[in-house]
Design a protein around this motif. Sequence first.
Motif, PDB file in Angstrom:
ATOM      1  N   ARG A 191       1.633 -15.920  -1.640  1.00  0.00           N
ATOM      2  CA  ARG A 191       1.948 -14.698  -0.904  1.00  0.00           C
ATOM      3  C   ARG A 191       1.422 -13.490  -1.674  1.00  0.00           C
ATOM      4  O   ARG A 191       1.368 -13.500  -2.911  1.00  0.00           O
ATOM      5  N   PRO A 192       1.033 -12.418  -0.952  1.00  0.00           N
ATOM      6  CA  PRO A 192       0.487 -11.244  -1.645  1.00  0.00           C
ATOM      7  C   PRO A 192       1.367 -10.722  -2.769  1.00  0.00           C
ATOM      8  O   PRO A 192       0.888 -10.416  -3.861  1.00  0.00           O
ATOM      9  N   ALA A 193       2.680 -10.620  -2.516  1.00  0.00           N
ATOM     10  CA  ALA A 193       3.584 -10.070  -3.528  1.00  0.00           C
ATOM     11  C   ALA A 193       3.736 -10.986  -4.738  1.00  0.00           C
ATOM     12  O   ALA A 193       4.242 -10.550  -5.784  1.00  0.00           O
ATOM     13  N   GLU A 194       3.294 -12.236  -4.624  1.00  0.00           N
ATOM     14  CA  GLU A 194       3.417 -13.187  -5.725  1.00  0.00           C
ATOM     15  C   GLU A 194       2.173 -13.246  -6.608  1.00  0.00           C
ATOM     16  O   GLU A 194       2.151 -13.966  -7.606  1.00  0.00           O
ATOM     17  N   LEU A 216      -5.704  -5.515  -1.795  1.00  0.00           N
ATOM     18  CA  LEU A 216      -6.061  -6.280  -2.985  1.00  0.00           C
ATOM     19  C   LEU A 216      -5.181  -7.514  -3.111  1.00  0.00           C
ATOM     20  O   LEU A 216      -5.680  -8.625  -3.357  1.00  0.00           O
ATOM     21  N   ARG A 217      -3.887  -7.355  -2.956  1.00  0.00           N
ATOM     22  CA  ARG A 217      -2.974  -8.492  -3.080  1.00  0.00           C
ATOM     23  C   ARG A 217      -3.223  -9.528  -1.983  1.00  0.00           C
ATOM     24  O   ARG A 217      -3.146 -10.738  -2.233  1.00  0.00           O
ATOM     25  N   ARG A 218      -3.523  -9.093  -0.780  1.00  0.00           N
ATOM     26  CA  ARG A 218      -3.825 -10.035   0.295  1.00  0.00           C
ATOM     27  C   ARG A 218      -5.088 -10.821  -0.012  1.00  0.00           C
ATOM     28  O   ARG A 218      -5.152 -12.038   0.224  1.00  0.00           O
ATOM     29  N   THR A 219      -6.107 -10.132  -0.542  1.00  0.00           N
ATOM     30  CA  THR A 219      -7.372 -10.792  -0.858  1.00  0.00           C
ATOM     31  C   THR A 219      -7.189 -11.825  -1.961  1.00  0.00           C
ATOM     32  O   THR A 219      -7.646 -12.972  -1.847  1.00  0.00           O
ATOM     33  N   ASP A 274       3.984  -6.091   1.181  1.00  0.00           N
ATOM     34  CA  ASP A 274       3.162  -6.988   0.365  1.00  0.00           C
ATOM     35  C   ASP A 274       3.120  -6.577  -1.099  1.00  0.00           C
ATOM     36  O   ASP A 274       2.406  -7.196  -1.901  1.00  0.00           O
ATOM     37  N   LEU A 275       3.859  -5.530  -1.482  1.00  0.00           N
ATOM     38  CA  LEU A 275       3.884  -5.066  -2.862  1.00  0.00           C
ATOM     39  C   LEU A 275       5.133  -5.568  -3.579  1.00  0.00           C
ATOM     40  O   LEU A 275       6.112  -5.984  -2.950  1.00  0.00           O
ATOM     41  N   THR A 276       5.114  -5.496  -4.897  1.00  0.00           N
ATOM     42  CA  THR A 276       6.310  -5.803  -5.673  1.00  0.00           C
ATOM     43  C   THR A 276       7.223  -4.587  -5.657  1.00  0.00           C
ATOM     44  O   THR A 276       6.807  -3.469  -5.331  1.00  0.00           O
ATOM     45  N   GLN A 277       8.483  -4.793  -6.044  1.00  0.00           N
ATOM     46  CA  GLN A 277       9.417  -3.680  -6.082  1.00  0.00           C
ATOM     47  C   GLN A 277       8.978  -2.646  -7.108  1.00  0.00           C
ATOM     48  O   GLN A 277       9.107  -1.434  -6.882  1.00  0.00           O
ATOM     49  N   ASP A 278       8.446  -3.083  -8.243  1.00  0.00           N
ATOM     50  CA  ASP A 278       7.966  -2.139  -9.256  1.00  0.00           C
ATOM     51  C   ASP A 278       6.838  -1.269  -8.712  1.00  0.00           C
ATOM     52  O   ASP A 278       6.775  -0.063  -9.000  1.00  0.00           O
ATOM     53  N   GLU A 279       5.945  -1.865  -7.931  1.00  0.00           N
ATOM     54  CA  GLU A 279       4.849  -1.094  -7.345  1.00  0.00           C
ATOM     55  C   GLU A 279       5.370  -0.093  -6.324  1.00  0.00           C
ATOM     56  O   GLU A 279       4.928   1.064  -6.286  1.00  0.00           O
TER      57      GLU A 279
END
Length: 223
Positions: free
Chosen positions: A61-64, A50-53, A22-27
């Motif tokens: 989507r969380p990663a977006e 946090l991203r899911r919330t 659910d994270l970005t590649q940078d994260e």
Amino acid sequence: MIELTLLRTDVSDGVADGCLADLTQDERNAFAGMRREADRRSRVVTRAVLRRTLGFKLGCRPAEVPLSHLPGGKPVLDEEGGRAWHFNVSHSGNIALLAVADNPVGVDVETRMHGDPVAMARQFFCAQEQERVAGARDAGEAFLAIWTAKEAVVKMTGHGLRIDPRRFCVPHADTAFQPLPPPYPVAEWQDCRVASPSLADCSMAVSVMGAPIQELRVEHYEH
């Protein structure tokens, strides 16, 4: 509206791997560089929740979820138009606290006391707060109640501890928001409110800007 979520970050490998998705590649790259595995896992799990919330609220989507950072490093929602959501995160050991609100918000959570609370109060607190700690039945508990409130305030504003914590006092707060008493090192702080929900295994506080007086409820996140 304020949503508080308390979560454990000492999760299984399977749960941690699911959080990474659910994270970005940078994260993922940034967290992979952390030395301690416990710290890396804590950041991964908390950022995923946090991203899911926020993703649920934004309908993506969380990663977006579009996150960016202020000059001081505080992450913010980079959302143009629509409803503005504010958030803040705190970590302590294997516990993390997440707040999402309509107004600027800051949170802090502490699971244990380190050092002599009376001596530390003399170093970091204003005179009134020093007296509260010295006269308390449990000085460690009193110290953490004040410290978490101070941390929540400075995190809400984004100033962090660049503002001397001795320059302002925090109220005796509970689940109802209480105003910050003068003097105000930052003029806007006159609209600040602080609450300290009580939990058995940790001390925590939340600060918001201009929030109405209300009761707080802490949700426990289940992975």
